[in-house]
Design a protein around this motif. Structure first.
Motif, PDB file in Angstrom:
ATOM      1  N   VAL A  66      -8.613 -15.298  13.541  1.00  0.00           N
ATOM      2  CA  VAL A  66      -9.557 -15.175  12.434  1.00  0.00           C
ATOM      3  C   VAL A  66      -8.856 -15.495  11.118  1.00  0.00           C
ATOM      4  CG1 VAL A  66     -11.011 -13.456  13.576  1.00  0.00           C
ATOM      5  CG2 VAL A  66      -9.069 -12.695  12.210  1.00  0.00           C
ATOM      6  N   ARG A  67      -9.648 -15.950  10.143  1.00  0.00           N
ATOM      7  CA  ARG A  67      -9.152 -16.155   8.775  1.00  0.00           C
ATOM      8  C   ARG A  67      -9.673 -15.035   7.901  1.00  0.00           C
ATOM      9  NH1 ARG A  67      -7.278 -18.001   5.099  1.00  0.00           N
ATOM     10  NH2 ARG A  67      -7.670 -20.133   4.451  1.00  0.00           N
ATOM     11  N   ILE A  68      -8.820 -14.587   6.982  1.00  0.00           N
ATOM     12  CA  ILE A  68      -9.149 -13.415   6.156  1.00  0.00           C
ATOM     13  C   ILE A  68      -8.915 -13.764   4.689  1.00  0.00           C
ATOM     14  CG2 ILE A  68      -8.689 -10.961   5.789  1.00  0.00           C
ATOM     15  CD1 ILE A  68      -7.375 -10.960   8.599  1.00  0.00           C
ATOM     16  N   TRP A  69      -9.848 -13.342   3.849  1.00  0.00           N
ATOM     17  CA  TRP A  69      -9.736 -13.536   2.407  1.00  0.00           C
ATOM     18  C   TRP A  69      -9.960 -12.215   1.687  1.00  0.00           C
ATOM     19  CZ3 TRP A  69     -12.512 -16.602   5.659  1.00  0.00           C
ATOM     20  CH2 TRP A  69     -12.172 -17.946   5.740  1.00  0.00           C
TER      21      TRP A  69
ATOM     22  N   LEU B 209      -1.182  -7.846   1.978  1.00  0.00           N
ATOM     23  CA  LEU B 209      -0.892  -8.235   3.357  1.00  0.00           C
ATOM     24  C   LEU B 209       0.041  -7.226   4.014  1.00  0.00           C
ATOM     25  CD1 LEU B 209      -1.045 -10.092   5.757  1.00  0.00           C
ATOM     26  CD2 LEU B 209       0.644 -11.598   4.682  1.00  0.00           C
ATOM     27  N   LEU B 210       1.030  -6.750   3.272  1.00  0.00           N
ATOM     28  CA  LEU B 210       1.933  -5.740   3.827  1.00  0.00           C
ATOM     29  C   LEU B 210       1.174  -4.461   4.163  1.00  0.00           C
ATOM     30  CD1 LEU B 210       5.006  -6.249   1.448  1.00  0.00           C
ATOM     31  CD2 LEU B 210       4.921  -6.743   3.909  1.00  0.00           C
ATOM     32  N   GLY B 211       0.245  -4.057   3.293  1.00  0.00           N
ATOM     33  CA  GLY B 211      -0.542  -2.853   3.554  1.00  0.00           C
ATOM     34  C   GLY B 211      -1.463  -3.019   4.748  1.00  0.00           C
ATOM     35  N   TRP B 212      -2.074  -4.181   4.868  1.00  0.00           N
ATOM     36  CA  TRP B 212      -2.936  -4.433   6.026  1.00  0.00           C
ATOM     37  C   TRP B 212      -2.137  -4.347   7.315  1.00  0.00           C
ATOM     38  CZ3 TRP B 212      -5.718  -9.514   4.063  1.00  0.00           C
ATOM     39  CH2 TRP B 212      -6.511  -9.181   2.954  1.00  0.00           C
ATOM     40  N   ARG B 213      -0.958  -4.941   7.308  1.00  0.00           N
ATOM     41  CA  ARG B 213      -0.117  -4.905   8.510  1.00  0.00           C
ATOM     42  C   ARG B 213       0.213  -3.468   8.918  1.00  0.00           C
ATOM     43  NH1 ARG B 213       4.794  -9.261   7.832  1.00  0.00           N
ATOM     44  NH2 ARG B 213       3.682 -11.167   8.400  1.00  0.00           N
ATOM     45  N   GLU B 214       0.451  -2.655   7.926  1.00  0.00           N
ATOM     46  CA  GLU B 214       0.898  -1.295   8.222  1.00  0.00           C
ATOM     47  C   GLU B 214      -0.233  -0.409   8.728  1.00  0.00           C
ATOM     48  OE1 GLU B 214       3.050   2.510   5.943  1.00  0.00           O
ATOM     49  OE2 GLU B 214       2.768   0.578   4.904  1.00  0.00           O
ATOM     50  N   HIS B 215      -1.433  -0.584   8.185  1.00  0.00           N
ATOM     51  CA  HIS B 215      -2.506   0.368   8.466  1.00  0.00           C
ATOM     52  C   HIS B 215      -3.616  -0.156   9.375  1.00  0.00           C
ATOM     53  CE1 HIS B 215      -0.940   3.241   5.531  1.00  0.00           C
ATOM     54  NE2 HIS B 215      -0.770   2.222   4.689  1.00  0.00           N
ATOM     55  N   ALA B 216      -3.801  -1.483   9.460  1.00  0.00           N
ATOM     56  CA  ALA B 216      -4.916  -2.021  10.251  1.00  0.00           C
ATOM     57  C   ALA B 216      -4.610  -1.907  11.735  1.00  0.00           C
ATOM     58  CB  ALA B 216      -5.176  -3.474   9.868  1.00  0.00           C
ATOM     59  N   GLN B 217      -5.552  -1.364  12.477  1.00  0.00           N
ATOM     60  CA  GLN B 217      -5.366  -1.181  13.913  1.00  0.00           C
ATOM     61  C   GLN B 217      -6.154  -2.199  14.746  1.00  0.00           C
ATOM     62  OE1 GLN B 217      -6.550   2.859  14.618  1.00  0.00           O
ATOM     63  NE2 GLN B 217      -4.872   3.746  13.395  1.00  0.00           N
TER      64      GLN B 217
ATOM     65  N   ASP C 223       7.035 -10.061  -1.235  1.00  0.00           N
ATOM     66  CA  ASP C 223       7.513  -9.166  -2.294  1.00  0.00           C
ATOM     67  C   ASP C 223       6.523  -8.009  -2.453  1.00  0.00           C
ATOM     68  OD1 ASP C 223       8.407  -7.890  -4.543  1.00  0.00           O
ATOM     69  OD2 ASP C 223       8.587  -9.704  -5.762  1.00  0.00           O
ATOM     70  N   PRO C 224       6.922  -6.778  -2.141  1.00  0.00           N
ATOM     71  CA  PRO C 224       5.977  -5.649  -2.220  1.00  0.00           C
ATOM     72  C   PRO C 224       5.551  -5.311  -3.648  1.00  0.00           C
ATOM     73  CG  PRO C 224       8.186  -4.862  -1.726  1.00  0.00           C
ATOM     74  CD  PRO C 224       8.253  -6.352  -1.656  1.00  0.00           C
ATOM     75  N   GLN C 225       6.216  -5.882  -4.650  1.00  0.00           N
ATOM     76  CA  GLN C 225       5.871  -5.596  -6.040  1.00  0.00           C
ATOM     77  C   GLN C 225       5.066  -6.724  -6.700  1.00  0.00           C
ATOM     78  OE1 GLN C 225       6.551  -2.566  -7.148  1.00  0.00           O
ATOM     79  NE2 GLN C 225       7.512  -2.203  -5.139  1.00  0.00           N
ATOM     80  N   ARG C 226       4.709  -7.723  -5.941  1.00  0.00           N
ATOM     81  CA  ARG C 226       4.046  -8.890  -6.527  1.00  0.00           C
ATOM     82  C   ARG C 226       2.537  -8.679  -6.554  1.00  0.00           C
ATOM     83  NH1 ARG C 226       5.886 -15.060  -4.886  1.00  0.00           N
ATOM     84  NH2 ARG C 226       5.111 -16.099  -6.776  1.00  0.00           N
ATOM     85  N   HIS C 227       2.107  -7.631  -7.216  1.00  0.00           N
ATOM     86  CA  HIS C 227       0.674  -7.315  -7.311  1.00  0.00           C
ATOM     87  C   HIS C 227      -0.037  -8.347  -8.194  1.00  0.00           C
ATOM     88  CE1 HIS C 227       1.054  -3.407  -5.348  1.00  0.00           C
ATOM     89  NE2 HIS C 227       2.154  -3.212  -6.063  1.00  0.00           N
ATOM     90  N   GLY C 228      -1.268  -8.631  -7.833  1.00  0.00           N
ATOM     91  CA  GLY C 228      -2.087  -9.503  -8.671  1.00  0.00           C
ATOM     92  C   GLY C 228      -1.809 -10.986  -8.500  1.00  0.00           C
ATOM     93  N   ASN C 229      -0.738 -11.331  -7.777  1.00  0.00           N
ATOM     94  CA  ASN C 229      -0.415 -12.745  -7.570  1.00  0.00           C
ATOM     95  C   ASN C 229      -0.973 -13.174  -6.215  1.00  0.00           C
ATOM     96  OD1 ASN C 229       0.702 -15.295  -7.438  1.00  0.00           O
ATOM     97  ND2 ASN C 229       2.642 -14.668  -8.324  1.00  0.00           N
ATOM     98  N   HIS C 230      -2.170 -13.690  -6.223  1.00  0.00           N
ATOM     99  CA  HIS C 230      -2.869 -14.052  -4.984  1.00  0.00           C
ATOM    100  C   HIS C 230      -2.577 -15.514  -4.661  1.00  0.00           C
ATOM    101  CE1 HIS C 230      -5.555 -10.433  -4.688  1.00  0.00           C
ATOM    102  NE2 HIS C 230      -5.102 -10.318  -5.919  1.00  0.00           N
ATOM    103  N   TYR C 231      -1.734 -15.739  -3.676  1.00  0.00           N
ATOM    104  CA  TYR C 231      -1.368 -17.108  -3.310  1.00  0.00           C
ATOM    105  C   TYR C 231      -1.280 -17.314  -1.808  1.00  0.00           C
ATOM    106  CZ  TYR C 231       3.367 -15.414  -2.306  1.00  0.00           C
ATOM    107  OH  TYR C 231       4.444 -14.755  -1.776  1.00  0.00           O
TER     108      TYR C 231
ATOM    109  N   SER D  79      -7.393 -15.871  -2.340  1.00  0.00           N
ATOM    110  CA  SER D  79      -6.155 -15.702  -1.592  1.00  0.00           C
ATOM    111  C   SER D  79      -5.705 -14.251  -1.678  1.00  0.00           C
ATOM    112  CB  SER D  79      -5.080 -16.638  -2.147  1.00  0.00           C
ATOM    113  OG  SER D  79      -5.488 -17.984  -2.023  1.00  0.00           O
ATOM    114  N   VAL D  80      -4.649 -13.940  -0.940  1.00  0.00           N
ATOM    115  CA  VAL D  80      -4.203 -12.550  -0.787  1.00  0.00           C
ATOM    116  C   VAL D  80      -2.846 -12.377  -1.449  1.00  0.00           C
ATOM    117  CG1 VAL D  80      -3.609 -10.778   0.923  1.00  0.00           C
ATOM    118  CG2 VAL D  80      -5.504 -12.362   1.356  1.00  0.00           C
ATOM    119  N   ALA D  81      -2.638 -11.242  -2.089  1.00  0.00           N
ATOM    120  CA  ALA D  81      -1.345 -10.919  -2.684  1.00  0.00           C
ATOM    121  C   ALA D  81      -0.425 -10.305  -1.624  1.00  0.00           C
ATOM    122  CB  ALA D  81      -1.532  -9.947  -3.843  1.00  0.00           C
TER     123      ALA D  81
END
Length: 800
Positions: free
Chosen positions: A60-63, A79-87, A205-213, A73-75
């Motif tokens: 699947v593609r996710i936006w 993506l790191l948070g989704w990986r950690e919590h999405a089941q 980069d876990p601190q790269r908030h707001g940079n959706h690329y 696009s996703v910051a």
């Protein structure tokens, strides 16, 4: 089986005795069966056949879904948070397209690259053919990457297919990278228009908030549906999302990867297949009419067979065997025509998707063609066969040959002609709407003048051009060298040129605006040099263009477009207003010094969005498009661009050199090809319908020759006979056209999504097509009507 073999031999003999009929019917069927086969092969490749990846249905593609951007696009932190919590997902991977410069070779080379998270190929289920996949340590904190994977094509083309390529060093963007693996020959990534040469691991980069690329690709966990995975991810987004100040939390948009890849293609393919389906039905009606004529001329022969004991089932089988054999002949010829037609259809499909889903005549397509041929034969052969086997035998045996021939045509023939006219009208109306839509697209003012301009792209190496001063010097030097050439009108640079498939956007603040409505301030951003607007003849409506005063030491300035003024300034005064970009907290407020006309940046059919332009000297970037306007030919201008860039930096590759008009042509390629194909189908449908009208009246006149001679002998005027025959044809035409208009009213509503600037019900198109089809039918009626009015009474009366 014996009876079937006998019927097959009889059908072959019968068809061989009438080569004209066999060839005409066979070619008609070849055209429509071939067209249907080609469209089915495209739909099978693009829509029905899974992508060539393991368990592709779980990809699947996710936006991100933001307040004013539905597919963002996703910051990295998201993506790191989704990986950690999405089941609901077994894995989630990010990727992003980029360009690299390879040096250390005879000539600098642009390398097409993708930056991907280290689990990217694991998500796709792809393993390197040589070497190894990426590891977590290949993407160290800080992003100092030193390894790459190379594509099979690039390995063969640029590295000579060297067997010891693993461990070899490539200098990319002035850094050494070690090749750790080569991807399989059959692997291609369908998200990019061109094959990717090099793959680089990306650190999140876990601190790269707001940079959706980042673009995100996920694999749904085993036992989880796509809907359940989406619901789970929406729940997680509420937990991990960290919106910027004053913004709402980001939503989630998820779709099956194959649906995403084919989203811009499916409607066109289904519409074309529906069109050739209409032509197939028209052809079936046409051939059924021909078969019915043969049946009427051989009905005494059929009566004799019945009298000798042939059962109705056997006679029905014999008739259907002949029609199916004829259709199979058309199907074989259609496959040959289909090989040529595939080249036409390929122009309508995304090249990126064709790499992984090629159009081909495989066993599935062959099976479809065979079934279609048999089904078509049964469809057009059933009515004549039922008519032949349902006649009363004794009256037929009592009649003489001529008496038999004197019977007028079966009403089924008239009904088939009306069906042809109705279907032809529906298809022609649809084609008219598509052509009108294409005309409207071509008439759109894109906001720039592509004629006489050329463009080329370059990406300055981040290591060699870390210093902003060096970026400015490079751009200025190249521009001055080109301006010094005779006949050059303007030379400009921009980071994202119109219709190039790329764009940058973000939020901004208006000074002194408290924004009581809470509306998100969002705009596209461009970075341009002086003379960029002149190079594309983009008009400055208010204020001024960028100039030498807009240097790195000058006052911060910005230029906006008319859509920006309408949406965010209420159409009022823009000059002097101040705007601050929300990219970071260090951005100053910038004075609006100019307003330019709207440019259709993304698509000719999409209205211009708010845009803001920054001067390159105040915001220098690495990726640029150079645009030049002059009197030289395109080839001379592009050669001069190459020489100018080489003179400034011999290690800087220039790529995508082309006349700027090719961008517009590329955008129009698909709608133009669609309109041409539909036009060809509509022309064939109208031709078949006209032939059908002519055939019915010609046969009717032939059957009524003695009757018409008697009328003339008894004093009827030839004009009366002419009106009699024309009236019969015009009644058929009126009924067929009327039914077609009603059907078109319903069918064209389904085309609304593919139209631009035209309503599904366009009275002038409906009326024009109806009049044109009626006029063609009138011409088809005229020939047999004139022949009827000139029947010699003496000849017809002497006939038995």
């Amino acid at each position: 089986m014996d009876s079937l073999r006998q019927d097959l031999r009889y059908a072959i003999r019968t068809l061989s005795r009438t080569p004209g009929f066999t060839l005409a019917a066979g070619l008609t069927l070849a055209l429509v069966i071939g067209a249907n086969t080609v469209l089915f092969s495209a739909i099978h490749a693009m829509v029905l056949r899974p992508l060539p990846f393991p368990a592709a249905e779980t990809l699947v593609r996710i936006w991100c879904e933001q307040e004013s951007v539905s597919h963002a696009s996703v910051a990295p932190p998201e993506l790191l948070g989704w990986r950690e919590h999405a089941q609901g997902f077994s894995q989630l991977a990010g990727f992003g397209r980029t360009n690299l410069n390879r040096t250390g070779t005879e000539a600098p080379e642009r390398v097409r690259a993708n930056r991907v998270t280290t689990n990217f190929f694991s998500v796709l289920g792809v393993r390197p053919a040589q070497g190894r996949d990426f590891r977590e340590e290949d993407a160290p904190s800080g992003g100092d990457v030193s390894v790459v994977l190379v594509g099979h094509g690039y390995w063969q083309r640029a590295l000579g297919g060297a067997p010891d390529v693993v461990g070899r060093t490539l200098v990319l963007n002035d850094r050494s990278h070690t090749v750790v693996g080569v991807l399989p020959e059959d692997f291609s990534f369908p998200e990019t228009a061109e094959d990717t040469d090099v793959w680089i691991p990306e650190w999140l980069d876990p601190q790269r908030h707001g940079n959706h690329y980042l673009s995100v690709l996920g694999r749904v966990a085993p036992g989880t549906t796509v809907e359940a995975a989406q619901a789970d991810l929406k729940r997680v987004a509420e937990i991990v999302g960290t919106p910027e100040a004053g913004q709402k939390r980001h939503g989630i948009r998820l779709t099956a990867w194959q649906d995403h890849l084919t989203s811009n293609t499916r409607d066109v393919l289904w519409m074309l297949w529906a069109a050739v389906g209409f032509v197939l039905l028209i052809a079936c009606a046409n051939v059924a009419n021909l078969m019915l004529v043969r049946t009427l001329s051989r009905q005494r022969d059929g009566a004799i067979r019945a009298a000798l004991g042939a059962s109705r089932r056997r006679r029905l089988q014999q008739s259907l065997v002949e029609s199916v054999l004829l259709s199979l002949l058309g199907g074989v010829m259609g496959l040959v025509l289909g090989l040529w037609g595939m080249e036409l259809v390929r122009t309508l499909l995304p090249h990126a998707l064709l790499r992984v889903a090629p159009l081909e005549i495989n066993f599935t397509v062959l099976g479809f063609s065979a079934l279609l041929s048999v089904g078509t034969g049964l469809l057009f052969g059933l009515a004549p066969a039922l008519h032949a086997t349902g006649m009363d035998v004794l009256p037929m045996l009592r009649q003489s040959g001529s008496a038999v021939g004197a019977r007028t045509g079966h009403p089924l023939r008239s009904g088939l002609v009306m069906v042809q006219l109705a279907l032809a009208l529906v298809l022609t109306v649809g084609t008219g709407l598509i052509v009108r839509s294409l005309y409207n697209v071509m008439a759109v003012d894109p906001g720039f003048d592509a004629s006489g301009a050329v463009s080329a792209q370059l990406t300055l190496s981040p290591d060699s051009y870390r210093d902003d001063a060096r970026k400015r010097a490079f751009v200025q030097d190249v521009a001055e060298r080109m301006k010094a050439r005779p006949g050059v009108e303007a030379v400009g640079f921009v980071n994202d040129a119109p219709l190039g498939g790329s764009g940058t956007d973000g939020d901004f603040q208006l000074e002194g605006d408290t924004n009581p409505s809470g509306e998100r301030r969002h705009t596209a951003f461009r970075v341009a040099t002086p003379d960029y607007f002149a190079a594309l003849r983009i008009q400055v409506r208010q204020g001024r263009d960028f100039g030498p005063q807009d240097s790195e030491k000058g006052a911060p300035v910005i230029i906006v477009n008319e859509a920006f003024v309408r949406k965010y300034l209420g159409g009022g005064e823009a000059l002097g207003r101040r705007v601050r970009l929300d990219w970071d907290d260090h951005q100053p407020f910038r004075d609006i010094v100019g307003v330019v006309e709207d440019v259709r940046h993304e698509s000719l059919t999409r209205p211009a969005a708010p845009e803001a332009y920054l001067p390159y000297a105040q915001y220098p970037l690495h990726g640029l498009t150079l645009v030049m306007r002059g009197e030289d030919s395109a080839s001379s201008a592009l050669a001069a661009l190459r020489e100018a860039v080489k003179a400034v930096d011999a290690e800087q590759p220039l790529y995508a050199l082309q006349p700027f008009s090719e961008r517009v042509e590329r955008v129009l390629l698909r709608p133009t090809g669609t309109a041409r194909l539909l036009g060809a189908f509509a022309a064939l449908a109208v031709l078949l319908a006209g032939v059908g009208v002519y055939g019915v009246l010609a046969y009717s006149v032939g059957q009524r020759t003695r009757e018409l001679g008697i009328r003339l002998a008894l004093g009827a005027h030839p004009l009366q006979v002419l009106r009699l025959v024309l009236g019969q044809g015009l009644r058929l035409t009126a009924l067929g056209v009327g039914a077609g208009l009603l059907a078109a009213l319903g069918c064209t509503r389904l085309m609304a999504a593919t139209l631009y600037g035209v309503e599904p019900f366009a009275p002038d198109i409906f009326l024009g097509v109806a009049v044109a089809l009626g006029g063609l039918s009138l011409l088809a009626c005229l020939v047999p009507a004139l022949r009827a009015s000139r029947v010699s009474p003496s000849v017809s009366l002497r006939a038995e």
